[in-house]
Design a protein around this motif. Structure first.
Motif, PDB file in Angstrom:
ATOM      1  N   LEU A  62      37.225  56.192  -2.651  1.00 59.13           N
ATOM      2  CA  LEU A  62      37.797  54.765  -3.185  1.00 59.13           C
ATOM      3  C   LEU A  62      37.631  53.609  -2.382  1.00 59.13           C
ATOM      4  N   ALA A  63      37.495  53.674  -1.079  1.00 55.72           N
ATOM      5  CA  ALA A  63      37.213  52.640  -0.207  1.00 55.72           C
ATOM      6  C   ALA A  63      35.899  52.136  -0.271  1.00 55.72           C
ATOM      7  N   GLU A  64      34.918  53.038  -0.640  1.00 53.08           N
ATOM      8  CA  GLU A  64      33.604  52.700  -0.772  1.00 53.08           C
ATOM      9  C   GLU A  64      33.216  51.970  -2.178  1.00 53.08           C
ATOM     10  N   VAL A  65      34.221  52.412  -3.306  1.00 46.25           N
ATOM     11  CA  VAL A  65      34.148  51.555  -4.352  1.00 46.25           C
ATOM     12  C   VAL A  65      34.477  50.016  -4.072  1.00 46.25           C
ATOM     13  N   GLU A  66      35.597  49.954  -3.641  1.00 44.14           N
ATOM     14  CA  GLU A  66      36.036  48.424  -3.372  1.00 44.14           C
ATOM     15  C   GLU A  66      34.921  47.723  -2.310  1.00 44.14           C
ATOM     16  N   ALA A  67      34.563  48.359  -1.272  1.00 41.08           N
ATOM     17  CA  ALA A  67      33.633  47.668  -0.618  1.00 41.08           C
ATOM     18  C   ALA A  67      32.215  47.292  -1.055  1.00 41.08           C
ATOM     19  N   ARG A  68      31.846  48.258  -2.247  1.00 42.55           N
ATOM     20  CA  ARG A  68      30.500  47.794  -2.783  1.00 42.55           C
ATOM     21  C   ARG A  68      30.863  46.744  -3.958  1.00 42.55           C
ATOM     22  N   LEU A  69      32.060  46.583  -4.575  1.00 42.12           N
ATOM     23  CA  LEU A  69      32.445  45.645  -5.457  1.00 42.12           C
ATOM     24  C   LEU A  69      32.481  44.242  -4.578  1.00 42.12           C
ATOM     25  N   ARG A  70      33.222  44.591  -3.402  1.00 43.54           N
ATOM     26  CA  ARG A  70      33.160  43.121  -2.555  1.00 43.54           C
ATOM     27  C   ARG A  70      31.450  42.405  -2.280  1.00 43.54           C
ATOM     28  N   ALA A  71      31.134  43.561  -1.774  1.00 45.10           N
ATOM     29  CA  ALA A  71      29.510  43.117  -1.800  1.00 45.10           C
ATOM     30  C   ALA A  71      28.828  42.506  -2.832  1.00 45.10           C
ATOM     31  N   LEU A  72      29.043  43.038  -3.917  1.00 47.73           N
ATOM     32  CA  LEU A  72      28.247  42.343  -5.186  1.00 47.73           C
ATOM     33  C   LEU A  72      28.809  41.140  -5.502  1.00 47.73           C
ATOM     34  N   VAL A  73      30.082  40.927  -5.428  1.00 47.42           N
ATOM     35  CA  VAL A  73      30.637  39.754  -5.727  1.00 47.42           C
ATOM     36  C   VAL A  73      30.271  38.794  -4.874  1.00 47.42           C
ATOM     37  N   ARG A  74      30.320  38.912  -3.629  1.00 51.42           N
ATOM     38  CA  ARG A  74      30.045  38.078  -2.481  1.00 51.42           C
ATOM     39  C   ARG A  74      28.563  37.665  -2.444  1.00 51.42           C
ATOM     40  N   ARG A  75      27.709  38.344  -2.913  1.00 54.32           N
ATOM     41  CA  ARG A  75      26.504  38.178  -3.073  1.00 54.32           C
ATOM     42  C   ARG A  75      26.072  37.225  -4.659  1.00 54.32           C
ATOM     43  N   ALA A  76      26.809  37.514  -5.527  1.00 56.73           N
ATOM     44  CA  ALA A  76      26.609  36.782  -6.850  1.00 56.73           C
ATOM     45  C   ALA A  76      27.454  35.344  -6.658  1.00 56.73           C
ATOM     46  N   GLN A  77      28.427  35.212  -6.022  1.00 58.51           N
ATOM     47  CA  GLN A  77      28.961  33.975  -5.716  1.00 58.51           C
ATOM     48  C   GLN A  77      28.560  33.100  -4.462  1.00 58.51           C
ATOM     49  N   GLY A  78      27.681  33.862  -3.643  1.00 64.89           N
ATOM     50  CA  GLY A  78      27.324  33.101  -2.635  1.00 64.89           C
ATOM     51  C   GLY A  78      28.123  32.811  -1.621  1.00 64.89           C
ATOM     52  N   THR A  79      29.235  33.741  -1.293  1.00 65.18           N
ATOM     53  CA  THR A  79      30.212  33.714  -0.480  1.00 65.18           C
ATOM     54  C   THR A  79      29.855  34.526   0.790  1.00 65.18           C
ATOM     55  N   GLN A  80      30.815  34.183   1.892  1.00 65.49           N
ATOM     56  CA  GLN A  80      30.694  34.967   3.097  1.00 65.49           C
ATOM     57  C   GLN A  80      32.057  35.637   3.137  1.00 65.49           C
ATOM     58  N   ASP A  81      32.305  36.706   3.905  1.00 67.53           N
ATOM     59  CA  ASP A  81      33.310  37.318   4.252  1.00 67.53           C
ATOM     60  C   ASP A  81      34.697  36.467   4.822  1.00 67.53           C
ATOM     61  N   ILE A  82      34.078  35.277   5.394  1.00 68.44           N
ATOM     62  CA  ILE A  82      35.026  34.351   6.162  1.00 68.44           C
ATOM     63  C   ILE A  82      34.494  32.866   5.686  1.00 68.44           C
ATOM     64  N   SER A  83      35.678  32.212   4.913  1.00 65.41           N
ATOM     65  CA  SER A  83      35.406  30.819   4.826  1.00 65.41           C
ATOM     66  C   SER A  83      36.613  30.001   5.270  1.00 65.41           C
ATOM     67  N   SER A  84      36.218  28.727   5.623  1.00 61.52           N
ATOM     68  CA  SER A  84      37.302  28.120   6.060  1.00 61.52           C
ATOM     69  C   SER A  84      37.206  26.506   5.442  1.00 61.52           C
ATOM     70  N   VAL A  85      38.262  25.937   5.340  1.00 60.71           N
ATOM     71  CA  VAL A  85      38.501  24.370   4.933  1.00 60.71           C
ATOM     72  C   VAL A  85      39.497  23.830   6.144  1.00 60.71           C
ATOM     73  N   GLY A  86      39.240  22.950   6.802  1.00 60.80           N
ATOM     74  CA  GLY A  86      40.128  22.375   7.507  1.00 60.80           C
ATOM     75  C   GLY A  86      40.824  23.619   8.502  1.00 60.80           C
ATOM     76  N   ALA A  87      42.158  23.802   8.586  1.00 54.92           N
ATOM     77  CA  ALA A  87      42.685  24.761   9.380  1.00 54.92           C
ATOM     78  C   ALA A  87      43.053  26.090   8.488  1.00 54.92           C
ATOM     79  N   LEU A  88      42.563  25.868   7.386  1.00 54.96           N
ATOM     80  CA  LEU A  88      42.792  27.186   6.366  1.00 54.96           C
ATOM     81  C   LEU A  88      41.552  28.048   6.559  1.00 54.96           C
ATOM     82  N   SER A  89      41.816  29.347   6.650  1.00 51.47           N
ATOM     83  CA  SER A  89      40.665  30.092   6.645  1.00 51.47           C
ATOM     84  C   SER A  89      40.983  31.335   5.634  1.00 51.47           C
TER      85      SER A  89
END
Length: 235
Positions: free
Chosen positions: A113-140
């Motif tokens: 199950l851990a691999e299912v979630e990891a793969r889903l995260r990777a797919l969504v991250r790639r589709a949305q053009g996001t990184q594992d960590i994002s920040s705006v001001g002091a918010l991360s």
């Protein structure tokens, strides 16, 4: 994330759904080709977890169907939602057919199950053009850990406020409509109204005071999470 799980095996489906919900995701579940096609047409998802061997409908004794039909239909109407296909581990032809039909990745059964979630995260991250960590001001936001922080300190948020802020920050700097937020945060039997959404936004604004990050309302368009004047940001 809002995820559609399409699986006719009740035991496996229940395990996956509970695991994803425990990880903080909103999950809808479908048991057949007809049900999956209906859900996918009326509700936007961040990702779809799709089994290929399905009954055509939920009726008892329904004829065999195929998750490929659901996938081809979605791609045919221009839907680019990331799809993780579940296949029998040794069925190479299933994996090829799924990828050819428009799947983004596949995972052989049995799986962790851990691999299912990891793969889903990777797919969504790639589709949305996001990184594992994002920040705006002091918010991360650490997407892998599913954790917000202000000035490096954990920011505790109720579930719905967390989900609203997650959507506004995926990625930050984009306008998110009220409709999109409502659809992402509602279930089929629990709609999130405008008043509730505005209440969540109001509470989040107070919690972000002096953080260098602010939520701006763009009338008729939606909400935008952005760095406030004089505050730097990195995405």
């Amino acid at each position: 994330m809002r995820i559609l799980v399409v699986e006719d095996d009740p035991v496996l489906r229940d395990v996956m759904v509970r695991s994803l919900r425990d990880a903080g995701h909103r999950v809808d579940e479908a048991r057949s080709v007809a049900e999956a096609d209906h859900f996918w047409r009326v509700q936007p998802f961040d990702a779809v977890l799709l089994d290929l061997n399905l009954p055509a409908s939920n009726s008892t004794g329904a004829a065999p169907g195929s998750g490929l039909d659901v996938l081809r239909s979605a791609r045919g109407r221009g839907d680019r939602t990331p799809v993780l296909v579940l296949t029998a581990r040794h069925r190479t032809e299933e994996r090829i057919a799924g990828l050819d039909a428009g799947a983004d990745d596949y995972l052989g059964k049995p799986f962790e199950l851990a691999e299912v979630e990891a793969r889903l995260r990777a797919l969504v991250r790639r589709a949305q053009g996001t990184q594992d960590i994002s920040s705006v001001g002091a918010l991360s936001l650490d997407r892998k850990a599913r954790r917000f922080a202000l000035d490096g300190q954990l920011l505790e948020l109720p579930a719905r406020e967390f989900e609203v802020l997650w959507e506004l920050m995926t990625p930050p700097g984009r306008v998110v409509s009220k409709r999109t937020l409502s659809e992402k945060l509602s279930s089929f039997d629990d709609n999130l109204g405008d008043n509730a959404l505005e209440a969540f936004i109001s509470r989040l604004r107070k919690k972000l005071t002096n953080s260098g990050a602010g939520i701006r309302t763009l009338r008729g368009l939606g909400y935008l999470l952005e760095a406030e004047s004089g505050a730097g940001d990195a995405m």
